[in-house]
Write an enzyme that holds these catalytic residues in place. Structure first.
Site: not given
Length: 355
Positions: A162-163
């Site tokens: 998610r990064n």
């Protein structure tokens, strides 16, 4: 008279993912039997492994009307998109279930906080999408499998994030490329908590990485739209199942997968994974990889399996510290993040994070 319910964005996305087969073997929102089986035992009633409940919650007024019908029409932004063939109506004990799903009922946990805002009244049943336009552009298992086959790739490792990419993630990805024919980098870009990186930041960071350092490698990049649950170990298995459905043969589970704060142990997701694959056939091989870090003595990215130098030589690659530096417009040390990646994110300024 038709009974119609206007979906929020997260429920609409669930409908899309059910319709495309992303959530196979689910064809609709869970009925009571499947819901409680998943919450209590991490399996569906047909014994398939499933760890995160997918359910349709309704306000009491609509729920009481659904009980007397066999079809609930679904709308988004006041436009009809499909319907649910109602199979079951049931009420859940949200606070009791939270402990089983998240391992905590702390309202500070973002996944818990999100669930506490939902209604306890649930409806299960097959989802039928009538507005095919809403499926356009969605991640589709038939299309990803077709693409992998066209490339001649027989083994594909899925990578969840998610990064934006930093050197620890790069290390894991390069290991996967050694093990498999190809790597599917598949960032999650659905609902995330305030302060997380924006979809644009993640995509721009990876675009810079692929253009500069992954040129002509067997890498496929596409985003996954489903909410982050921050459910740690159970969400790690959920993510693996989704990538299996997309055609991946392998899936990477590293340190604190889908974790948040200190709610889960460093390798708790891997421990659950081992437990599950010892009892059930998951349909995908799990790559359980150790946390990468930089060793000043080795002068490279290593892990506890490849380096035993003392702690004063270890420099952890902290996503939290990287996020802080980028938010201040500072480029992290290139030992931890490629400068092209950090520059592509910094230029976004106020669009860098979810607000």
């Amino acid at each position: 008279m038709e009974l119609n319910y206007n979906l929020n964005e997260e429920l609409l996305q669930d409908c899309i993912n059910l319709a495309t087969g992303l959530f196979f073997p689910l064809k609709g929102f869970m009925n009571s039997s499947d819901y409680h089986s998943v919450v209590n035992n991490m399996i569906l009633s047909d014994q398939s492994v499933w760890t995160i409940p997918i359910s349709l919650d309704l306000p009491y007024e609509i729920y009481m009307k659904v009980v007397a019908t066999n079809k609930l029409f679904l709308s988004f932004n006041a436009k009809e998109v499909g319907y649910v063939e109602v199979d079951d109506c049931f009420v859940v004990d949200i606070e009791k279930d939270l402990i089983k799903i998240f391992g905590t009922d702390d309202s500070k946990h973002p996944g818990v906080a999100n669930e506490l805002q939902r209604y306890k009244y649930r409806v299960g049943g097959k989802v039928i999408i009538t507005d095919k336009d809403i499926l356009k552009g969605s991640l589709n298992p038939n299309e990803t499998k077709k693409y992998f086959k066209s490339q001649g790739w027989k083994t594909i490792a899925g990578f969840q994030t998610r990064n934006p990419i930093h050197k620890a993630h790069e290390h894991l990805q390069r290991i996967a490329l050694e093990v498999c024919d190809a790597l599917f980098i598949n960032p999650l870009v659905g609902w995330k908590k305030i302060g997380d990186f924006s979809e644009e930041a993640v995509i721009e960071g990876y675009k810079a990485m692929i253009d500069e350092y992954y040129t002509d490698l067997n890498i496929y990049f596409d985003t996954l739209k489903t909410p982050m649950r921050y459910a740690g170990p159970k969400e790690a298995i959920f993510h693996a199942i989704i990538r299996r459905n997309l055609g991946c043969t392998h899936f990477i589970i590293g340190r604190d997968h889908a974790g948040v704060g200190d709610y889960y142990g460093k390798y708790e997701a891997q421990e659950l994974a081992k437990k599950i694959i010892s009892k059930y056939e998951l349909g995908i091989e799990l790559l359980l990889l150790s946390e990468p870090y930089y060793c000043k003595k080795c002068m490279q990215i290593v892990s506890e399996k490849t380096c035993r130098h003392s702690s004063e030589n270890i420099q952890k690659i902290s996503g939290t510290e990287i996020r802080l530096m980028l938010s201040q417009g500072k480029k992290p040390n290139t030992l931890f993040m490629r400068k092209e990646v950090s520059e592509s994110i910094i230029k976004l300024k106020k669009r860098m994070f979810i607000t």
